[in-house]
Design an enzyme around this catalytic site. Structure first.
Site, PDB file in Angstrom:
ATOM      1  N   TYR A 211       0.777  -1.143  -0.104  1.00  0.00           N
ATOM      2  CA  TYR A 211       0.208   0.092  -0.127  1.00  0.00           C
ATOM      3  C   TYR A 211       0.720   1.403  -0.103  1.00  0.00           C
ATOM      4  CZ  TYR A 211       0.651   0.998   4.965  1.00  0.00           C
ATOM      5  OH  TYR A 211       0.949   0.993   6.343  1.00  0.00           O
ATOM      6  N   CYS A 212       0.170   2.460  -0.460  1.00  0.00           N
ATOM      7  CA  CYS A 212       0.702   3.821  -0.540  1.00  0.00           C
ATOM      8  C   CYS A 212      -0.343   4.541   0.224  1.00  0.00           C
ATOM      9  CB  CYS A 212       1.320   4.063  -1.722  1.00  0.00           C
ATOM     10  SG  CYS A 212       0.366   4.171  -3.053  1.00  0.00           S
ATOM     11  N   ASN A 213      -0.251   5.726  -0.393  1.00  0.00           N
ATOM     12  CA  ASN A 213      -1.261   7.034   0.100  1.00  0.00           C
ATOM     13  C   ASN A 213      -2.534   6.566  -0.320  1.00  0.00           C
ATOM     14  OD1 ASN A 213      -1.375   9.110   1.793  1.00  0.00           O
ATOM     15  ND2 ASN A 213      -2.046  10.524   0.071  1.00  0.00           N
TER      16      ASN A 213
END
Length: 109
Positions: A66-68
């Site tokens: 995941y990221c933002n």
């Protein structure tokens, strides 16, 4: 599919229900982003370091990245799929979707 490479998308409800011991949860955000909180159990590996540390990613269990927002983590999944990994999963909507769902954040361990 992203860039011609296949990987799976998972949603917040799936991640919240999975046993963290059965997956490898990878946060590819920057140091500054991570300082604001992570999903509990995540390992921080900034996206720009992934090519140098790809060998640290397990092949024997699912990897959720995941990221933002889900865009950089999709790039990470595509990169790993191009390297032959078949167990890559992108958290759809990233940590923003996690927070919108009211899920808790933790400090990076």
């Amino acid at each position: 599919m992203f860039g011609g490479y296949n990987f799976k998308e998972v949603d917040v409800d799936y991640l919240a229900s999975v046993d963290l011991g059965s997956i490898h949860l990878l946060d590819v955000r920057t140091d500054a982003e991570v300082s604001r909180g992570v999903i509990d159990g995540a390992i921080h590996l900034p996206l720009h370091l992934l090519p140098m540390r790809e060998h640290d990613i397990p092949k024997d269990k699912p990897v959720i990245i995941y990221c933002n927002s889900g865009a950089r983590s999709a790039q990470a999944c595509a990169f790993m799929a191009a390297k032959g990994y078949t167990n890559m999963h992108n958290l759809s909507g990233g940590i923003m979707a996690w927070m919108r769902a009211g899920k808790p954040l933790a400090a990076l361990a």
